[in-house]
Design a protein around this motif. Structure first.
Motif, PDB file in Angstrom:
ATOM      1  N   SER A  79       0.805  -1.227   0.000  1.00 21.06           N
ATOM      2  CA  SER A  79       0.000   0.000   0.000  1.00 21.06           C
ATOM      3  C   SER A  79       0.835   1.274   0.000  1.00 21.06           C
ATOM      4  CB  SER A  79      -0.954   0.002   1.207  1.00 21.06           C
ATOM      5  OG  SER A  79      -0.224  -0.039   2.421  1.00 21.06           O
ATOM      6  N   ASP A  80       2.019   1.247   0.608  1.00 24.76           N
ATOM      7  CA  ASP A  80       2.862   2.444   0.676  1.00 24.76           C
ATOM      8  C   ASP A  80       4.022   2.421  -0.315  1.00 24.76           C
ATOM      9  OD1 ASP A  80       1.325   3.490   2.773  1.00 24.76           O
ATOM     10  OD2 ASP A  80       2.488   2.375   4.268  1.00 24.76           O
ATOM     11  N   VAL A  81       3.997   1.426  -1.212  1.00 27.19           N
ATOM     12  CA  VAL A  81       5.105   1.278  -2.159  1.00 27.19           C
ATOM     13  C   VAL A  81       4.741   1.963  -3.479  1.00 27.19           C
ATOM     14  CG1 VAL A  81       6.542  -0.363  -3.433  1.00 27.19           C
ATOM     15  CG2 VAL A  81       5.780  -0.901  -1.098  1.00 27.19           C
ATOM     16  N   PRO A  82       5.552   2.917  -3.942  1.00 22.78           N
ATOM     17  CA  PRO A  82       5.249   3.626  -5.185  1.00 22.78           C
ATOM     18  C   PRO A  82       5.401   2.744  -6.419  1.00 22.78           C
ATOM     19  CG  PRO A  82       7.405   4.256  -4.365  1.00 22.78           C
ATOM     20  CD  PRO A  82       6.789   3.405  -3.297  1.00 22.78           C
ATOM     21  N   ALA A  83       4.835   3.206  -7.521  1.00 19.29           N
ATOM     22  CA  ALA A  83       4.822   2.427  -8.761  1.00 19.29           C
ATOM     23  C   ALA A  83       6.225   2.010  -9.201  1.00 19.29           C
ATOM     24  CB  ALA A  83       4.137   3.226  -9.863  1.00 19.29           C
ATOM     25  N   ALA A  84       7.189   2.884  -9.053  1.00 15.76           N
ATOM     26  CA  ALA A  84       8.540   2.612  -9.527  1.00 15.76           C
ATOM     27  C   ALA A  84       9.237   1.497  -8.744  1.00 15.76           C
ATOM     28  CB  ALA A  84       9.385   3.880  -9.456  1.00 15.76           C
ATOM     29  N   GLU A  85       8.682   1.136  -7.579  1.00 18.24           N
ATOM     30  CA  GLU A  85       9.327   0.123  -6.733  1.00 18.24           C
ATOM     31  C   GLU A  85       8.467  -1.135  -6.581  1.00 18.24           C
ATOM     32  OE1 GLU A  85      10.378   1.945  -3.021  1.00 18.24           O
ATOM     33  OE2 GLU A  85      11.188   3.734  -4.006  1.00 18.24           O
ATOM     34  N   ARG A  86       7.530  -1.353  -7.502  1.00 16.81           N
ATOM     35  CA  ARG A  86       6.621  -2.500  -7.402  1.00 16.81           C
ATOM     36  C   ARG A  86       6.981  -3.620  -8.380  1.00 16.81           C
ATOM     37  NH1 ARG A  86       1.806  -0.518  -4.590  1.00 16.81           N
ATOM     38  NH2 ARG A  86       0.470  -2.120  -5.521  1.00 16.81           N
ATOM     39  N   SER A  87       8.256  -3.690  -8.763  1.00 18.77           N
ATOM     40  CA  SER A  87       8.704  -4.727  -9.699  1.00 18.77           C
ATOM     41  C   SER A  87       8.508  -6.118  -9.115  1.00 18.77           C
ATOM     42  CB  SER A  87      10.174  -4.507 -10.071  1.00 18.77           C
ATOM     43  OG  SER A  87      10.985  -4.512  -8.903  1.00 18.77           O
ATOM     44  N   ALA A  88       8.192  -7.062 -10.002  1.00 15.92           N
ATOM     45  CA  ALA A  88       7.916  -8.438  -9.573  1.00 15.92           C
ATOM     46  C   ALA A  88       8.071  -9.361 -10.766  1.00 15.92           C
ATOM     47  CB  ALA A  88       6.501  -8.532  -9.011  1.00 15.92           C
ATOM     48  N   ARG A  89       8.033 -10.654 -10.483  1.00 17.32           N
ATOM     49  CA  ARG A  89       8.082 -11.632 -11.570  1.00 17.32           C
ATOM     50  C   ARG A  89       7.345 -12.892 -11.149  1.00 17.32           C
ATOM     51  NH1 ARG A  89      11.987 -10.675  -8.949  1.00 17.32           N
ATOM     52  NH2 ARG A  89      12.556  -9.042 -10.456  1.00 17.32           N
ATOM     53  N   PHE A  90       6.731 -13.534 -12.126  1.00 15.84           N
ATOM     54  CA  PHE A  90       6.222 -14.877 -11.928  1.00 15.84           C
ATOM     55  C   PHE A  90       7.353 -15.845 -12.259  1.00 15.84           C
ATOM     56  CE2 PHE A  90       1.713 -13.391 -12.478  1.00 15.84           C
ATOM     57  CZ  PHE A  90       1.227 -13.937 -11.290  1.00 15.84           C
ATOM     58  N   VAL A  91       7.490 -16.885 -11.461  1.00 16.19           N
ATOM     59  CA  VAL A  91       8.547 -17.884 -11.646  1.00 16.19           C
ATOM     60  C   VAL A  91       7.920 -19.272 -11.739  1.00 16.19           C
ATOM     61  CG1 VAL A  91      10.652 -18.897 -10.693  1.00 16.19           C
ATOM     62  CG2 VAL A  91      10.134 -16.480 -10.279  1.00 16.19           C
ATOM     63  N   CYS A  92       8.392 -20.081 -12.668  1.00 15.72           N
ATOM     64  CA  CYS A  92       7.969 -21.476 -12.758  1.00 15.72           C
ATOM     65  C   CYS A  92       9.204 -22.344 -12.933  1.00 15.72           C
ATOM     66  CB  CYS A  92       7.028 -21.679 -13.947  1.00 15.72           C
ATOM     67  SG  CYS A  92       6.590 -23.425 -14.232  1.00 15.72           S
TER      68      CYS A  92
END
Length: 203
Positions: A114-127
């Motif tokens: 909730s307090d994390v800005p757009a520029a720091e919301r990086s993520a990945r799906f891993v399989c």
């Protein structure tokens, strides 16, 4: 005919695997189709570890039922968010608790970010896929899809965290739940892992 046991009863996952690993003479079957019951505790600390647990357990169970070894394919997958130190990771399906569902998991993820800005919301799906052949030989393939976590759920085509995940492939404009299954398969972490596994097995 080469029989390959897929350590799942998820029909969608099986269809995707059948399409990707279209080797001539290969026949895929689910645990249920093979009459095999296998539900081991997935207590490893990595996707590869959990996939290997599932593959070995299914192979042992199938051998007991069928009377001979068969090739087995298992996978483990999840979401890794950088701002959360890689969480939910191997706990992706039970992020909101053992009794949680997709809605609860997504709600918890949004709350945590909730307090994390757009520029720091990086993520990945891993399989990660683990394939064990009849003779016990093992192949491991890992696939990812890079992106970011949105601020609200969008789309109705996907499941799990798909409505929150904005793949880099779509320039952050669409979630995985806003595209067709065919389009998703073309960039998905499981699709990428399957394409790598096919290449490894072909060699």
């Amino acid at each position: 005919m080469k029989q390959v046991l897929i350590a799942t009863n998820n029909a969608h996952k099986v269809d995707e695997i059948r399409t990707a690993l279209d080797f001539e003479g290969w026949e895929f079957m689910t645990l249920k189709e093979a009459g095999v019951v296998s539900d081991p505790a997935e207590d490893a600390d990595s996707f590869e570890g959990n996939a290997r647990i599932k593959a070995r357990a299914a192979r042992d169970a199938a051998c007991a039922v069928l009377g001979h070894p068969v090739a087995v394919l298992a996978d483990d997958s999840g979401l890794a968010v950088d701002a959360l130190g890689g969480a939910p990771g191997v706990y992706s399906s039970r992020y909101a608790g053992e009794d949680g569902d997709d809605a609860a998991n997504n709600a918890k993820l949004l709350a945590e970010l909730s307090d994390v800005p757009a520029a720091e919301r990086s993520a990945r799906f891993v399989c990660t896929l683990v394939f064990i052949d009849e003779d016990g030989g093992e192949q491991v393939a890992r696939g990812t899809v890079e992106g970011a976590i949105g601020f609200e759920e969008r789309g109705s085509e996907g499941f799990g965290y798909d409505p929150l995940f904005l793949p880099d492939e779509f320039a952050g404009e669409r979630t995985l739940a806003e595209v067709s299954q065919e389009r998703k398969n073309g960039i998905s972490h499981r699709g990428n892992a399957l394409r790598l596994l096919k290449k490894q097995l072909s060699e």
